[in-house]
Design a protein around this motif. Sequence first.
Motif, PDB file in Angstrom:
ATOM      1  N   UNK A  60       0.871  -1.173   0.000  1.00  0.00           N
ATOM      2  CA  UNK A  60       0.000   0.000   0.000  1.00  0.00           C
ATOM      3  C   UNK A  60       0.905   1.218   0.000  1.00  0.00           C
ATOM      4  N   UNK A  61       0.755   2.059  -1.033  1.00  0.00           N
ATOM      5  CA  UNK A  61       1.635   3.199  -1.190  1.00  0.00           C
ATOM      6  C   UNK A  61       0.828   4.467  -1.441  1.00  0.00           C
ATOM      7  N   UNK A  62       1.291   5.606  -0.932  1.00  0.00           N
ATOM      8  CA  UNK A  62       0.602   6.860  -1.245  1.00  0.00           C
ATOM      9  C   UNK A  62       0.932   7.331  -2.648  1.00  0.00           C
ATOM     10  N   UNK A  63       0.016   8.104  -3.205  1.00  0.00           N
ATOM     11  CA  UNK A  63       0.251   8.729  -4.509  1.00  0.00           C
ATOM     12  C   UNK A  63       1.530   9.562  -4.435  1.00  0.00           C
ATOM     13  N   UNK A  64       2.350   9.456  -5.485  1.00  0.00           N
ATOM     14  CA  UNK A  64       3.567  10.249  -5.551  1.00  0.00           C
ATOM     15  C   UNK A  64       4.788   9.583  -4.957  1.00  0.00           C
ATOM     16  N   UNK A  65       4.597   8.445  -4.310  1.00  0.00           N
ATOM     17  CA  UNK A  65       5.733   7.735  -3.712  1.00  0.00           C
ATOM     18  C   UNK A  65       6.387   6.831  -4.763  1.00  0.00           C
ATOM     19  N   UNK A  66       7.641   6.421  -4.517  1.00  0.00           N
ATOM     20  CA  UNK A  66       8.311   5.533  -5.478  1.00  0.00           C
ATOM     21  C   UNK A  66       7.885   4.084  -5.288  1.00  0.00           C
ATOM     22  N   UNK A  67       8.237   3.271  -6.290  1.00  0.00           N
ATOM     23  CA  UNK A  67       7.868   1.850  -6.259  1.00  0.00           C
ATOM     24  C   UNK A  67       9.053   1.008  -6.717  1.00  0.00           C
ATOM     25  N   UNK A  68       9.214  -0.122  -6.060  1.00  0.00           N
ATOM     26  CA  UNK A  68      10.178  -1.107  -6.521  1.00  0.00           C
ATOM     27  C   UNK A  68       9.646  -2.491  -6.204  1.00  0.00           C
ATOM     28  N   UNK A  69       9.355  -3.252  -7.246  1.00  0.00           N
ATOM     29  CA  UNK A  69       8.924  -4.651  -7.104  1.00  0.00           C
ATOM     30  C   UNK A  69      10.018  -5.527  -7.690  1.00  0.00           C
ATOM     31  N   UNK A  70      10.322  -6.593  -6.974  1.00  0.00           N
ATOM     32  CA  UNK A  70      11.426  -7.436  -7.402  1.00  0.00           C
ATOM     33  C   UNK A  70      10.969  -8.853  -7.727  1.00  0.00           C
ATOM     34  N   UNK A  71      11.607  -9.429  -8.705  1.00  0.00           N
ATOM     35  CA  UNK A  71      11.299 -10.783  -9.147  1.00  0.00           C
ATOM     36  C   UNK A  71      12.618 -11.492  -9.429  1.00  0.00           C
ATOM     37  N   UNK A  72      12.766 -12.694  -8.887  1.00  0.00           N
ATOM     38  CA  UNK A  72      13.959 -13.477  -9.187  1.00  0.00           C
ATOM     39  C   UNK A  72      13.563 -14.904  -9.562  1.00  0.00           C
ATOM     40  N   UNK A  73      14.358 -15.478 -10.411  1.00  0.00           N
ATOM     41  CA  UNK A  73      14.137 -16.844 -10.876  1.00  0.00           C
ATOM     42  C   UNK A  73      15.331 -17.689 -10.452  1.00  0.00           C
ATOM     43  N   UNK A  74      15.050 -18.880  -9.979  1.00  0.00           N
ATOM     44  CA  UNK A  74      16.102 -19.800  -9.574  1.00  0.00           C
ATOM     45  C   UNK A  74      16.032 -21.082 -10.374  1.00  0.00           C
ATOM     46  N   UNK A  75      17.168 -21.699 -10.559  1.00  0.00           N
ATOM     47  CA  UNK A  75      17.202 -23.022 -11.166  1.00  0.00           C
ATOM     48  C   UNK A  75      17.255 -23.028 -12.679  1.00  0.00           C
ATOM     49  N   UNK A  76      17.480 -21.881 -13.283  1.00  0.00           N
ATOM     50  CA  UNK A  76      17.605 -21.821 -14.730  1.00  0.00           C
ATOM     51  C   UNK A  76      18.514 -20.645 -15.064  1.00  0.00           C
ATOM     52  N   UNK A  77      18.933 -20.575 -16.302  1.00  0.00           N
ATOM     53  CA  UNK A  77      19.766 -19.456 -16.712  1.00  0.00           C
ATOM     54  C   UNK A  77      19.221 -18.877 -18.014  1.00  0.00           C
ATOM     55  N   UNK A  78      19.490 -17.583 -18.195  1.00  0.00           N
ATOM     56  CA  UNK A  78      19.131 -16.901 -19.424  1.00  0.00           C
ATOM     57  C   UNK A  78      17.637 -16.972 -19.748  1.00  0.00           C
ATOM     58  N   UNK A  79      16.777 -16.787 -18.750  1.00  0.00           N
ATOM     59  CA  UNK A  79      15.338 -16.862 -19.053  1.00  0.00           C
ATOM     60  C   UNK A  79      14.844 -15.592 -19.743  1.00  0.00           C
ATOM     61  N   UNK A  80      13.714 -15.709 -20.420  1.00  0.00           N
ATOM     62  CA  UNK A  80      12.951 -14.530 -20.814  1.00  0.00           C
ATOM     63  C   UNK A  80      12.129 -14.121 -19.586  1.00  0.00           C
ATOM     64  N   UNK A  81      12.058 -12.824 -19.315  1.00  0.00           N
ATOM     65  CA  UNK A  81      11.350 -12.344 -18.134  1.00  0.00           C
ATOM     66  C   UNK A  81      10.272 -11.344 -18.533  1.00  0.00           C
TER      67      UNK A  81
END
Lengths: 115, 119
Positions: B12-33
């Motif tokens: 839950x974020x206020x209007x005007x605040x920054x955002x950072x969502x992170x995603x990581x993949x394990x067990x493979x290499x060179x995936x399309x994301x």
Amino acid sequence: AQSVTQLDSHVSVSEGTPVLLRCNYSSSYSPSLFWYVQHPNKGLQLLLKYTSAATLVKGINGFEAEFKKSETSFHLTKPSAHMSDAAEYFCVVRPGGSGTYKYIFGTGTRLKVLA
Amino acid sequence: SQTIHQWPATLVQPVGSPLSLECTVEGTSNPNLYWYRQAAGRGLQLLFYSVGIGQISSEVPQNLSASRPQDRQFILSSKKLLLSDSGFYLCAWSPRSILAGGPAKNIQYFGAGTRLSVL
């Protein structure tokens, strides 16, 4: 241009009756086709996929789909609905051809199962 | 086996605040994301996809940006959130090539999603 059309936004069935969720696609090349299921506030789970092998594809939880090139359809069926099948279902196309990385999603069909 | 992690689960974020969502993949290499957004009662909208480190393709002009600083890390960002940025964000990956004993090429695998509410 490639596209996917899910013909029904909502489907209601009684528990124990058959399920039919309809999907038509348009693709210039031999596509890969998928059905995903999404339960509320969850990610998408793969139900089944078609990738130019057998035209009748069996998936998890008793679902299956038939690829009909002449009708450009990939409808999802299940002989007998269960309450746990209530969810949103997405038909997805990945166009064929080299260098294609994008997946094209239908707008989804919400399945309701009545007791 | 391959796994995909996405966090946070809710935000839950206020209007005007920054955002950072992170995603990581394990067990493979060179995936399309991929990053998708799902607005309430609607289908999935592809926001960004990446076929390699530093390679980002944007599908929809908007208030968001994406980066891929490492092979299996995909980040969705915003400098100033808008009310219209609210939604359910999904990260996904697909294999770049067929690996022995690995998942079939062409299949896309999804994270559990992040529910973002901008107030």
